[in-house]
Design an enzyme around this catalytic site. Structure first.
Site, PDB file in Angstrom:
ATOM      1  N   THR A 248       0.830  -1.200   0.000  1.00 52.25           N
ATOM      2  CA  THR A 248       0.000   0.000   0.000  1.00 52.25           C
ATOM      3  C   THR A 248       0.866   1.252   0.000  1.00 52.25           C
ATOM      4  OG1 THR A 248      -1.765  -1.141   1.197  1.00 52.25           O
ATOM      5  CG2 THR A 248      -1.789   1.257   1.268  1.00 52.25           C
TER       6      THR A 248
ATOM      7  N   HIS B  35       2.043   2.026  -3.437  1.00 51.71           N
ATOM      8  CA  HIS B  35       1.017   2.720  -4.225  1.00 51.71           C
ATOM      9  C   HIS B  35       1.010   4.212  -3.890  1.00 51.71           C
ATOM     10  CE1 HIS B  35      -0.987  -0.651  -6.175  1.00 51.71           C
ATOM     11  NE2 HIS B  35      -0.903  -1.331  -5.040  1.00 51.71           N
TER      12      HIS B  35
END
Length: 341
Positions: free
Chosen positions: A40, A43
């Protein structure tokens, strides 16, 4: 204090000086010792479309960590300065029907630390005491810093029975490799791991895969024929988020097979629903952990001899965070740990 901040709406993170947090009565102040980079976080670093829609800027990011409590709020019980801790990364509302019935992991208003609210890529973090997990002495600092993704792996792997089963794992990223180790410990018969990254497939082999398949070179169908799994896999653990991998899994499952789906597939992903229906497949979505029941499973597995150390491949001082993020972004690492001390 120093903190890694998503300071601008563009690729990158920035190590900045920010004010130290002040705790509320229900919180503890944790001195962070080690952080780990999550997919995450990558990202967010890349500032892809998901990140643009999700992440408030500016904000301290990060949620995988371990550290030591240095201060407790006046209403906190059961925790003390000096405790080694990490934390459940989902904040829950405490008011919805799921929270009220003891299933906070199903909270309809949950928020992610370092995603929706201030994160833990910092020298200090103020966190709700109810999210804190006190670490047993047998858990090393390095392993403790990856408890969050380890919990994802445990939740996924232990959703269905694995003992004596033929298990297909699509995706040999860090969580896929931890799932592999759990399947091995649980006594799965065949553990086949697929990916297109040879380095990660080698790590999956080290973590207990009986066979690995580079699907950029050999189709899963061809590989299965050579292994003699003629009736298909009984358990599928989808970790890749790849539509191609998921469709390959559906084709390779035995009638009545069970699939745990952790990989986040792109919006609009198309699958052959006839395979799901006529094979009577069961598919369960997996997100995060099932509350602290998963956390205690994690420590019990480690105490019983599960070894996830090999999944940690790189360690850097926090000042070299950019190197770690680039390795993760390029798929050239397992878990990357950043040291604050």
């Amino acid at each position: 204090m120093k903190a890694l901040v998503k300071a601008k709406g563009e690729e990158g993170l920035w190590l900045q000086e920010v004010p130290e947090p002040k705790i509320k009565p229900h919180e503890v102040l944790v001195k962070i010792k080690k952080s780990a980079i999550c997919g995450t976080d990558v990202h967010i670093y890349k500032w892809d479309e998901w990140a643009k829609k999700t992440i408030p800027v500016p904000m301290i990011v990060g949620h995988e960590f371990m550290g030591e409590i240095i201060e407790v709020g006046e209403s906190v019980q059961g925790l003390s300065p000096g405790d080694r801790v990490c934390a459940e990364g989902h904040l829950t509302c405490g008011q919805c029907i799921s929270c009220k019935t003891g299933k906070r992991y199903l909270c309809t208003s949950r928020k992610g630390i370092g995603v929706n609210t201030t994160g833990t890529f910092a020298e200090y973090a103020a966190l709700p005491a109810e999210n804190i997990f006190k670490l047993p002495s047998f858990v090393s600092d390095d392993v403790a810093s990856i408890f969050d993704p380890f919990g994802n792996a445990v939740h996924t792997a232990l959703t269905f029975n694995l003992t004596a089963e033929d298990v297909l794992i699509t995706g040999a990223g860090p969580i896929g490799c931890m799932v592999t180790a759990i399947a091995k410990m649980a006594g799965a018969r065949h553990i086949i791991v697929t990916d297109i990254n040879e380095g990660r497939l080698q790590l999956a082999k080290q973590m207990g895969a009986t066979h690995t398949v580079d699907v950029s070179k050999t189709s899963l169908q061809e590989a299965v024929k050579t292994l003699g799994i003629s009736t298909g896999f009984t358990v599928g653990l989808e970790m890749s988020g790849s539509p191609v991998a998921f469709n390959d899994m559906l084709k390779a499952m035995r009638h009545g097979g069970q699939i745990a789906l952790l990989g986040i597939l792109p919006p609009g992903t198309v699958i052959d629903w006839d395979l799901v229906i006529f094979k009577l497949l069961a598919i369960k979505g997996i997100y995060g952990r099932e509350g602290f029941s998963t956390w205690f499973q994690m420590t019990n597995l480690l105490e019983s001899g599960l070894n996830i150390d090999p999944v940690i491949t790189h360690r850097f001082p926090i000042e070299e965070f950019d190197h770690g993020f680039r390795l993760m972004k390029d798929g050239k690492s397992g878990k990357v740990i950043l040291n604050w001390e």
